[in-house]
Design a protein around this motif. Structure first.
Motif, short mmCIF file in Angstrom:
data_model
loop_
_atom_site.label_atom_id
_atom_site.label_comp_id
_atom_site.label_asym_id
_atom_site.label_seq_id
_atom_site.Cartn_x
_atom_site.Cartn_y
_atom_site.Cartn_z
N LEU A 70 -5.80 10.39 -10.44
CA LEU A 70 -5.47 9.73 -11.71
C LEU A 70 -4.63 8.46 -11.51
O LEU A 70 -4.59 7.61 -12.40
CB LEU A 70 -4.72 10.70 -12.64
N ASN A 71 -3.94 8.36 -10.37
CA ASN A 71 -3.09 7.20 -10.12
C ASN A 71 -3.88 5.99 -9.63
O ASN A 71 -3.31 4.95 -9.33
CB ASN A 71 -1.98 7.54 -9.12
N ALA A 72 -5.18 6.16 -9.51
CA ALA A 72 -6.08 5.06 -9.16
C ALA A 72 -7.41 5.35 -9.83
O ALA A 72 -7.50 6.23 -10.69
CB ALA A 72 -6.22 4.97 -7.64
N GLU A 73 -8.43 4.63 -9.43
CA GLU A 73 -9.75 4.90 -10.00
C GLU A 73 -10.47 5.94 -9.15
O GLU A 73 -11.53 5.70 -8.57
CB GLU A 73 -10.56 3.59 -10.07
N GLY A 74 -9.83 7.11 -9.04
CA GLY A 74 -10.40 8.19 -8.23
C GLY A 74 -9.79 8.23 -6.83
O GLY A 74 -9.06 7.32 -6.42
N ILE A 75 -10.08 9.32 -6.11
CA ILE A 75 -9.51 9.55 -4.78
C ILE A 75 -9.86 8.43 -3.79
O ILE A 75 -8.99 7.91 -3.08
CB ILE A 75 -9.98 10.91 -4.20
N SER A 76 -11.11 8.07 -3.74
CA SER A 76 -11.53 7.04 -2.76
C SER A 76 -10.82 5.73 -2.99
O SER A 76 -10.38 5.06 -2.05
CB SER A 76 -13.05 6.84 -2.82
N ASN A 77 -10.67 5.35 -4.28
CA ASN A 77 -9.95 4.13 -4.61
C ASN A 77 -8.48 4.23 -4.23
O ASN A 77 -7.87 3.27 -3.74
CB ASN A 77 -10.11 3.80 -6.10
N TYR A 78 -7.88 5.42 -4.45
CA TYR A 78 -6.48 5.64 -4.08
C TYR A 78 -6.30 5.46 -2.57
O TYR A 78 -5.36 4.78 -2.12
CB TYR A 78 -6.03 7.05 -4.51
N CYS A 79 -7.19 6.08 -1.81
CA CYS A 79 -7.10 5.98 -0.35
C CYS A 79 -7.27 4.53 0.10
O CYS A 79 -6.57 4.07 1.02
CB CYS A 79 -8.14 6.87 0.33
N GLU A 80 -8.18 3.83 -0.53
CA GLU A 80 -8.41 2.42 -0.20
C GLU A 80 -7.14 1.60 -0.45
O GLU A 80 -6.75 0.76 0.37
CB GLU A 80 -9.56 1.89 -1.07
N ARG A 81 -6.46 1.90 -1.57
CA ARG A 81 -5.26 1.15 -1.93
C ARG A 81 -4.04 1.53 -1.08
O ARG A 81 -3.25 0.67 -0.69
CB ARG A 81 -4.89 1.42 -3.40
N TYR A 82 -3.88 2.84 -0.85
CA TYR A 82 -2.60 3.32 -0.31
C TYR A 82 -2.67 3.95 1.08
O TYR A 82 -1.66 4.41 1.60
CB TYR A 82 -1.98 4.33 -1.29
N ARG A 83 -3.86 3.98 1.67
CA ARG A 83 -4.03 4.61 2.98
C ARG A 83 -3.01 4.11 4.00
O ARG A 83 -2.31 4.88 4.65
CB ARG A 83 -5.45 4.36 3.48
#
Length: 306
Positions: free
Chosen positions: A230-243
């Motif tokens: 929920l903190n991004a546009e889904g898990i994959s987007n979160y990982c892309e942003r914050y990995r």
């Protein structure tokens, strides 16, 4: 018939099941029953009593017993709640193994003893399982269901179904692991909390505030994986942003603390100033905690039905 045993008895009675509460000392059982009655009355008055039955109807379902053979006679499910001592637990399961038939489930409340250490060698090992509650189970519904490598799948399914029936929130572990899941997550948080306080980054009381008024607010309703989602546009987007940020921060974590010495004293002093280590004060704070948990449980139930 200690804290966990009493709480389990209340949960099962609220679900409409007959409960035999066993202990080796009659006085222990008498005081346990008095404590259960007192708790149920308070819960009824505050509107937090579980189940469709009245206090008297629920109390009528709970009987006490000092004879193990008599206690397990006619049982379909046995929940062990003795102290967290491997030798003691193996001893009681060894005794139960000689008393039960092929249909009863033998379940342990252990918080981190592996099923393979508890049940290996028992004749009824296929009927053995860990059902680890969160303290206190009456107010916190999660139950970790952990099978022994030889546990029959039907034992897992029957335990899961029973826990759902009495209003708990069971989760199945596919395999045993040290600390199960709840304590592995809890210890990871405690470990980093300990290091942050020890390194002088933050005070013990402010550290607790980070959890209670920060992470804990959303973790009361959603877990860490959904939080990411929920903190991004889904898990994959979160990982892309914050990995990269996550990896950079995690690489600065130190070794596992000793949980002793100067840092222990510092944290102990801060906690003791906030809540003095006096039975009366601790009990009052525990009651406040349980009242909060009860109110939260009611809110969560209401929000799910909405």
């Amino acid at each position: 018939s200690g804290l966990i045993g009493r709480s389990w008895a209340m949960v099962f009675a609220a679900g409409g099941f007959k409960v035999k509460l066993y202990d080796i000392a009659q006085q222990q059982l008498t005081s346990a029953l008095e404590n259960i009655r007192k708790q149920m009355k308070e819960l009824e008055e505050s509107g937090f009593l579980k189940g469709a039955l009245s206090v008297e109807q629920q109390l009528a379902l709970i009987t006490i017993c000092t004879d193990l053979k008599a206690a397990v006679e006619g049982a379909t499910f046995i929940q062990e709640c003795i102290p967290e001592n491997l030798e003691l637990k193996r001893k009681i399961f060894g005794q139960l193994d000689l008393l039960v038939g092929d249909n009863v489930i033998l379940s342990s409340s252990t918080s981190c003893l592996l099923p393979s250490k508890l049940f290996t060698g028992l004749k009824h090992v296929k009927q053995c399982i860990v059902s680890h509650p969160v303290n206190p189970p009456y107010f916190v519904p999660l139950v970790e269901i952990v099978p022994h490598p030889e546990t029959d799948p039907s034992t897992t399914e029957r335990t899961y179904t029973l826990m759902k029936k009495i209003g708990q929130s069971p989760v199945k572990l596919n395999t045993e692991i040290e600390g199960f899941v709840l304590n592995r997550l809890q210890y990871a948080v405690i470990s980093e909390a300990w290091r942050l306080v020890g390194e002088g980054v933050i005070s013990p009381t402010d550290l607790d505030l980070v959890m209670s008024d920060g992470l804990g607010m959303r973790y009361a309703f959603i877990g860490p994986l959904e939080t990411m989602h929920l903190n991004a546009e889904g898990i994959s987007n979160y990982c892309e942003r914050y990995r990269e940020s996550m990896r950079r921060v995690l690489n600065t974590f130190g070794p596992v603390p000793e949980f002793s010495g100067e840092i222990e004293q510092k944290i102990n002093q801060a906690m003791s100033e906030k809540i003095p280590v006096v039975p009366k004060v601790l009990d009052a704070r525990r009651k406040w905690r349980d009242d909060c948990l009860s109110g939260l449980a009611k809110l969560k139930t209401q929000m799910k039905s909405d």
